[in-house]
Design a protein around this motif. Structure first.
Motif, PDB file in Angstrom:
ATOM      1  N   MET A  72       0.813  -1.218   0.000  1.00  0.00           N
ATOM      2  CA  MET A  72       0.000   0.000   0.000  1.00  0.00           C
ATOM      3  C   MET A  72       0.848   1.271   0.000  1.00  0.00           C
ATOM      4  N   GLU A  73       2.093   1.179   0.479  1.00  0.00           N
ATOM      5  CA  GLU A  73       2.966   2.361   0.483  1.00  0.00           C
ATOM      6  C   GLU A  73       3.273   2.840  -0.931  1.00  0.00           C
ATOM      7  N   PHE A  74       3.103   1.924  -1.909  1.00  0.00           N
ATOM      8  CA  PHE A  74       3.374   2.294  -3.312  1.00  0.00           C
ATOM      9  C   PHE A  74       2.112   2.733  -4.050  1.00  0.00           C
ATOM     10  N   HIS A  75       0.967   2.738  -3.350  1.00  0.00           N
ATOM     11  CA  HIS A  75      -0.308   3.013  -4.015  1.00  0.00           C
ATOM     12  C   HIS A  75      -0.307   4.351  -4.749  1.00  0.00           C
ATOM     13  N   GLU A  76       0.166   5.410  -4.068  1.00  0.00           N
ATOM     14  CA  GLU A  76       0.156   6.751  -4.675  1.00  0.00           C
ATOM     15  C   GLU A  76       1.160   6.848  -5.827  1.00  0.00           C
ATOM     16  N   GLU A  77       2.196   5.973  -5.796  1.00  0.00           N
ATOM     17  CA  GLU A  77       3.295   6.076  -6.778  1.00  0.00           C
ATOM     18  C   GLU A  77       3.100   5.196  -8.009  1.00  0.00           C
ATOM     19  N   LEU A  78       1.973   4.470  -8.058  1.00  0.00           N
ATOM     20  CA  LEU A  78       1.794   3.473  -9.120  1.00  0.00           C
ATOM     21  C   LEU A  78       1.984   4.048 -10.521  1.00  0.00           C
ATOM     22  N   HIS A  79       1.353   5.200 -10.795  1.00  0.00           N
ATOM     23  CA  HIS A  79       1.438   5.798 -12.134  1.00  0.00           C
ATOM     24  C   HIS A  79       2.879   6.126 -12.494  1.00  0.00           C
ATOM     25  N   ASN A  80       3.602   6.773 -11.538  1.00  0.00           N
ATOM     26  CA  ASN A  80       4.999   7.158 -11.806  1.00  0.00           C
ATOM     27  C   ASN A  80       5.878   5.932 -12.035  1.00  0.00           C
ATOM     28  N   LEU A  81       5.690   4.901 -11.164  1.00  0.00           N
ATOM     29  CA  LEU A  81       6.486   3.670 -11.313  1.00  0.00           C
ATOM     30  C   LEU A  81       6.229   3.023 -12.665  1.00  0.00           C
ATOM     31  N   GLY A  82       4.949   2.985 -13.055  1.00  0.00           N
ATOM     32  CA  GLY A  82       4.592   2.371 -14.346  1.00  0.00           C
ATOM     33  C   GLY A  82       5.221   3.109 -15.502  1.00  0.00           C
ATOM     34  N   THR A  83       5.188   4.448 -15.431  1.00  0.00           N
ATOM     35  CA  THR A  83       5.783   5.265 -16.509  1.00  0.00           C
ATOM     36  C   THR A  83       7.284   5.001 -16.607  1.00  0.00           C
ATOM     37  N   LYS A  84       7.957   4.909 -15.439  1.00  0.00           N
ATOM     38  CA  LYS A  84       9.407   4.634 -15.425  1.00  0.00           C
ATOM     39  C   LYS A  84       9.709   3.282 -16.068  1.00  0.00           C
ATOM     40  N   GLU A  85       8.824   2.296 -15.819  1.00  0.00           N
ATOM     41  CA  GLU A  85       9.042   0.943 -16.372  1.00  0.00           C
ATOM     42  C   GLU A  85       8.570   0.861 -17.823  1.00  0.00           C
ATOM     43  N   GLY A  86       8.110   1.991 -18.360  1.00  0.00           N
ATOM     44  CA  GLY A  86       7.694   2.016 -19.765  1.00  0.00           C
ATOM     45  C   GLY A  86       6.287   1.501 -20.002  1.00  0.00           C
ATOM     46  N   LEU A  87       5.477   1.421 -18.934  1.00  0.00           N
ATOM     47  CA  LEU A  87       4.095   0.946 -19.110  1.00  0.00           C
ATOM     48  C   LEU A  87       3.190   2.121 -19.424  1.00  0.00           C
ATOM     49  N   LYS A  88       2.285   1.945 -20.398  1.00  0.00           N
ATOM     50  CA  LYS A  88       1.307   3.001 -20.674  1.00  0.00           C
ATOM     51  C   LYS A  88       0.027   2.380 -21.235  1.00  0.00           C
ATOM     52  N   GLY A  89      -1.031   3.198 -21.241  1.00  0.00           N
ATOM     53  CA  GLY A  89      -2.305   2.741 -21.801  1.00  0.00           C
ATOM     54  C   GLY A  89      -2.844   1.505 -21.095  1.00  0.00           C
ATOM     55  N   ARG A  90      -3.215   0.502 -21.907  1.00  0.00           N
ATOM     56  CA  ARG A  90      -3.855  -0.711 -21.366  1.00  0.00           C
ATOM     57  C   ARG A  90      -2.927  -1.450 -20.418  1.00  0.00           C
ATOM     58  N   LYS A  91      -1.595  -1.458 -20.726  1.00  0.00           N
ATOM     59  CA  LYS A  91      -0.646  -2.182 -19.856  1.00  0.00           C
ATOM     60  C   LYS A  91      -0.563  -1.545 -18.480  1.00  0.00           C
ATOM     61  N   LEU A  92      -0.602  -0.221 -18.431  1.00  0.00           N
ATOM     62  CA  LEU A  92      -0.563   0.474 -17.139  1.00  0.00           C
ATOM     63  C   LEU A  92      -1.856   0.199 -16.360  1.00  0.00           C
ATOM     64  N   SER A  93      -2.991   0.236 -17.062  1.00  0.00           N
ATOM     65  CA  SER A  93      -4.280  -0.065 -16.407  1.00  0.00           C
ATOM     66  C   SER A  93      -4.271  -1.477 -15.844  1.00  0.00           C
ATOM     67  N   LYS A  94      -3.691  -2.415 -16.617  1.00  0.00           N
ATOM     68  CA  LYS A  94      -3.636  -3.817 -16.181  1.00  0.00           C
ATOM     69  C   LYS A  94      -2.778  -3.948 -14.928  1.00  0.00           C
ATOM     70  N   ALA A  95      -1.656  -3.195 -14.866  1.00  0.00           N
ATOM     71  CA  ALA A  95      -0.778  -3.235 -13.689  1.00  0.00           C
ATOM     72  C   ALA A  95      -1.518  -2.715 -12.453  1.00  0.00           C
ATOM     73  N   ILE A  96      -2.281  -1.619 -12.628  1.00  0.00           N
ATOM     74  CA  ILE A  96      -3.041  -1.037 -11.507  1.00  0.00           C
ATOM     75  C   ILE A  96      -4.130  -2.009 -11.053  1.00  0.00           C
ATOM     76  N   GLU A  97      -4.782  -2.662 -12.013  1.00  0.00           N
ATOM     77  CA  GLU A  97      -5.824  -3.648 -11.703  1.00  0.00           C
ATOM     78  C   GLU A  97      -5.234  -4.840 -10.935  1.00  0.00           C
ATOM     79  N   SER A  98      -4.061  -5.329 -11.386  1.00  0.00           N
ATOM     80  CA  SER A  98      -3.405  -6.462 -10.701  1.00  0.00           C
ATOM     81  C   SER A  98      -2.983  -6.076  -9.286  1.00  0.00           C
ATOM     82  N   PHE A  99      -2.534  -4.838  -9.114  1.00  0.00           N
ATOM     83  CA  PHE A  99      -2.162  -4.348  -7.779  1.00  0.00           C
ATOM     84  C   PHE A  99      -3.391  -4.388  -6.854  1.00  0.00           C
ATOM     85  N   ALA A 100      -4.546  -3.877  -7.364  1.00  0.00           N
ATOM     86  CA  ALA A 100      -5.783  -3.870  -6.564  1.00  0.00           C
ATOM     87  C   ALA A 100      -6.217  -5.302  -6.240  1.00  0.00           C
TER      88      ALA A 100
END
Length: 864
Positions: free
Chosen positions: A769-797
């Motif tokens: 949960m400590e990474f919850h607020e940082e999810l978007h930034n972490l995903g962008t750094k790892e090169g995730l965007k669009g559907r892949k980023l949404s999928k990462a956020i969904e898997s986290f939840a």
């Protein structure tokens, strides 16, 4: 009858007869005897009683219109003894014709799920329900008293706890389902029906918490409420809100939402405001929402308040009136009819005074979830047509649930429903929609679901959604095909035993007075839980048809499940409705229960009942609900673990990997204990729905030596109730004892190690949960965007939901195991399994019980 002349029942009937026999001749007119039996049992038809007297007299070869004492007693016994209740009584009492206080205590504990029952409480039940004076004095319950007790409100299928407010009412308003009405002013269909004040009276008396007012310009500068398809009988707006003011908090003290359809000129809008301020006074909630908050206030905070839902002028314009878009239902209809969906919404004029009455429920137009999550304020809400809400629910079920965590959604029936038929509210509750507006004037299955659902939580009109649909970070999709992450599936066992006094279906004339009833059991909930099964048809019996059929349903999300019992008349032309009863699964009471059936329009029908047995058990693993052997257990090889998902963000996945082992441990501990318990029950010849008290009673009757003395004794080791052999025991008994030892051992492992495993799971959850607020930034750094980023956020939840849910399940399992140990020990003591003649052993056992009670955290929410 010769054998029953000395029974308490015969003595009681004799006394009843003698009291009515004014001449004291031991004989009375048949008319008097018929009236007397009808007084004792109002459900009996006069023709049936007269026929029974004719049968009895014919067998004695006598023709008379007079009845003797013996004939009266015989007729009553044959007419009023329900065989299924008599067999149950004989079974509980171990072949006696009555229950004593101990029999009743065991029945209430083992079958009815009543806790903390005492002998005095049982004697009190006997005193209140036993009909014979001798039974009341000696403390036993015969067949008539037992039948009366089973039919009483004390054996109602609806858990009396849920007749009170039992849910947390301090959560944000968006976390509750809200009892809502559509076109409240109608009592007929929406095409031709006139406006009627009784629509508001009925809705408010049924705890409706969201009602609709379509206000138009009226004569003499007085606004009116009317059906705009039928202007013949408008209602004065002032009169309507006076009725609302009087009944707003008649059935519930929680907030009432007024959905205002404004079709008035600015001049009459000002009159609307004057009337509302004058009549509602300080009940009107007009406080401006705080932008520092993120969620709506709670129902508790808004008690006794009336909230206006409507359009609002832009806050950055300081004007006395202005134009706002009109996206009400009429606008929706006109857009549909013109087939020009791109057409700009119609604009209407709105005065500042009316705009200022709207605070927490500002109407806005829905565009898409991305726009809403970025720019919608928590005090703004959207209304969805049935068609639009259905499309979103099918295409974006997870997004709809997440949207509804923060914002209110209102769903209204399709404009094509010109007969005012109802949508299925469950489809939208499954997506978290709070305000699903129903046509109260149209009875039927959909309204049954709505009425049944809002019976819970004290019938206050607000029902708290499951936590998996409320937690800020959680994953839930209504379209899930099986187990919901973090929720333990349950198995509902239903035995339909018999029916009582079924009426002939309304309007049925083809078969005369004969009916051929059958019972349909429907499960409503998330799609994976929806199913239906039926009993066989009982030919030509409406008085007491015996069905005696058992069914089993797996429920993956118990908190959203409802069960609907429907009785129908089997007819080749078309099966006709006799009665129904709908109840949330969470409100069911276990054991033998009578269900009070309701008519098509929802009224309770006097003396019309279904006699059933209900049990709810845990089940490991998934699988579709189906009828299968009660002894099915899922072995270790087939065990299913709820898997964590890969997010594609290394730093987060490394944290979640630490939880894999504790999660498997938690599942193993829970299921090992469940399987060990089922094994003991099987060896005792009992189904999984049996209680541990029944197990110990069965064990104690089997574990005896040749001189009928117990062959085992209760032995407390480290506060756990083991059974110690007293000398040599046969192989059959050894097998039972080995299974019992394994059950205690698995329970002990769970009790002693649950906290450590739970802590590991919670630590992983917190670290994630400590990474919850940082999810978007972490995903962008790892090169995730669009559907892949949404999928990462969904898997986290998903992962957070699994960790929270499995942690809660483990905690519940520990509390259940502690309670089981306590129940086993109490049962052993009451069965005399403590060492014979050893007061020391008894004292030691009692000390052990105190130790278990100290160890118990007091949270006893786990139940078998």
């Amino acid at each position: 009858m010769e054998n029953s002349h000395n029974t308490p029942r015969f003595a009681w009937l004799k006394a009843v007869f003698e009291a009515a026999d004014v001449d004291g001749n031991g004989i009375m007119l048949e008319d008097t005897a018929v009236e007397l039996i009808k007084k004792l049992n109002p459900t009996l038809k006069e023709s049936k009683i007269r026929l029974k007297f004719k049968e009895i007299q014919k067998s004695k070869e006598k023709l008379t219109t007079r009845v003797t004492k013996e004939e009266f007693c015989e007729a009553f016994s044959e007419l009023c003894t329900r065989p299924e209740v008599y067999f149950l009584l004989v079974q509980i009492s171990k072949n006696k014709e009555y229950l004593d206080a101990n029999d009743l205590m065991l029945f209430l504990e083992a079958e009815q799920g009543v806790t903390h029952i005492t002998e005095e409480m049982c004697l009190d039940i006997i005193r209140r329900y036993e009909l014979s004076e001798e039974g009341r004095l000696k403390g036993f319950l015969a067949i008539d008293g037992f039948t009366q007790y089973l039919l009483s409100s004390e054996c109602d299928i609806f858990d009396p706890e849920h007749k009170k407010i039992v849910q947390d009412m301090t959560q944000p308003l968006s976390h509750y389902y809200i009892n809502a009405s559509h076109n409240t002013y109608l009592i007929e269909d929406q095409l031709r029906g006139p406006a009627d004040i009784n629509g508001y009276v009925r809705a408010l008396k049924m705890s409706c918490r969201s009602i609709e007012l379509d206000v138009c310009d009226g004569p003499d500068n007085e606004p009116i409420i009317c059906n705009r398809n039928n202007m013949t009988s408008p209602l004065a707006f002032r009169n309507v809100i006076e009725v609302i003011n009087k009944l707003a908090f008649f059935a519930s003290e929680y907030p009432l939402i007024l959905c205002l359809g404004n079709h008035c000129s600015v001049q009459q809008q000002k009159v609307v405001v004057q009337h509302m301020k004058r009549i509602f006074g300080n009940k009107l909630y007009t406080e401006a929402p705080l932008s520092s908050e993120a969620y709506l206030p709670s129902p508790e905070k808004l008690k006794m308040k009336i909230i206006v839902k409507g359009k609002k002028l832009p806050c950055n314009q300081d004007v006395l009136e202005g134009e706002v878009t009109d996206e009400d239902e009429e606008a929706e209809i006109s857009r549909r009819l013109s087939e020009d969906f791109s057409r700009e919404p119609k604009l209407i004029w709105l005065c500042k005074e009316l705009s200022d009455l709207v605070s927490l429920c500002k109407s806005i137009q829905y565009k898409d979830f991305e726009t809403s999550m970025k720019s919608q304020n928590y005090w703004e809400m959207c209304s969805f047509s049935e068609a639009e809400a259905s499309r979103i629910a099918n295409e974006y079920p997870e997004d709809f649930v997440n949207y509804n965590k923060r914002f209110l959604s209102r769903v209204y029936p399709s404009a094509m429903r010109i007969d005012s038929s109802n949508l299925n509210p469950q489809d939208f509750w499954n997506c978290g929609c709070q305000i699903v507006a129903m046509n109260y004037q149209t009875p039927g299955p959909m309204m049954d679901l709505h009425t049944g659902w809002f019976l819970q939580n004290g019938g206050c009109g607000y029902v708290l959604r499951p936590s998996v649909m409320r937690d800020e970070v959680s994953y839930f999709s209504a379209n899930t095909k099986g187990i919901v992450p973090g929720v333990s599936p349950q198995v509902l066992h239903v035995k339909i035993i018999s029916g009582q006094n079924f009426p002939k279906p309304k309007g049925a004339c083809a078969k005369g007075d004969v009916i051929d009833p059958y019972v349909c059991i429907e499960i409503h909930g998330i799609p994976a839980d929806c199913t239906e099964q039926r009993t066989k048809t009982v030919q030509q019996n409406s008085d007491n048809p015996i069905f005696d059929e058992s069914f089993e349903f797996q429920i993956n999300l118990p908190e959203l499940a409802m069960i609907r019992f429907v009785v129908l008349d089997d007819d080749y032309i078309g099966d006709e409705f006799i009665g129904q009863y709908t109840i949330p699964l969470e409100c069911l009471q276990p054991g033998y229960r009578h269900i009070p059936l309701r008519s098509f329009v929802g009224d309770i029908m006097e003396h019309v009942t279904l006699f059933v047995h209900i049990a709810i058990t845990n089940r490991s693993g998934g699988g579709k609900a189906q009828k299968r052997s009660l002894s099915v257990r899922i072995g270790k090889k087939a065990r299913e673990y709820t898997m964590l998902r890969n997010t594609g963000l290394k730093v987060i996945d490394d944290i979640f990997k630490l939880a894999v082992h504790p999660l498997r441990e938690a599942t193993d501990m829970r299921e090992n204990m469940q399987n060990a318990m089922v094994s003991v029950k099987e060896l005792c010849g009992l189904p999984p729905i049996a209680s541990l008290k029944q197990c110990i009673l069965t064990l104690s009757s089997r574990l005896v030596s040749s001189d009928n003395a117990p062959s085992v004794a209760l032995c407390m080791k480290d506060t756990f109730p083991y059974l110690e052999p007293l000398g040599a025991v046969p192989d059959v008994q050894k097998k039972v004892l080995a299974a019992y030892d394994l059950m205690i051992q698995e329970s002990r492992v769970l009790i002693e190690t649950a906290d450590t495993t739970h802590d590991k799971i919670v630590q992983c959850q917190k670290a994630g949960m400590e990474f919850h607020e940082e999810l978007h930034n972490l995903g962008t750094k790892e090169g995730l965007k669009g559907r892949k980023l949404s999928k990462a956020i969904e898997s986290f939840a998903w992962n957070i939901t699994v960790l929270k849910g499995q942690g809660d399940l483990l905690k519940s399992a520990k509390n259940e195991a502690l309670e089981n140990m306590k129940q086993i020990q109490l049962a052993c003591l009451s069965c005399g399994l403590s060492k014979a003649g050893s007061g020391q052993a008894d004292a030691k056992a009692k000390r052990g019980l105190e130790a278990i009670q100290e160890k118990d955290t007091g949270d006893e929410n786990g139940r078998l």
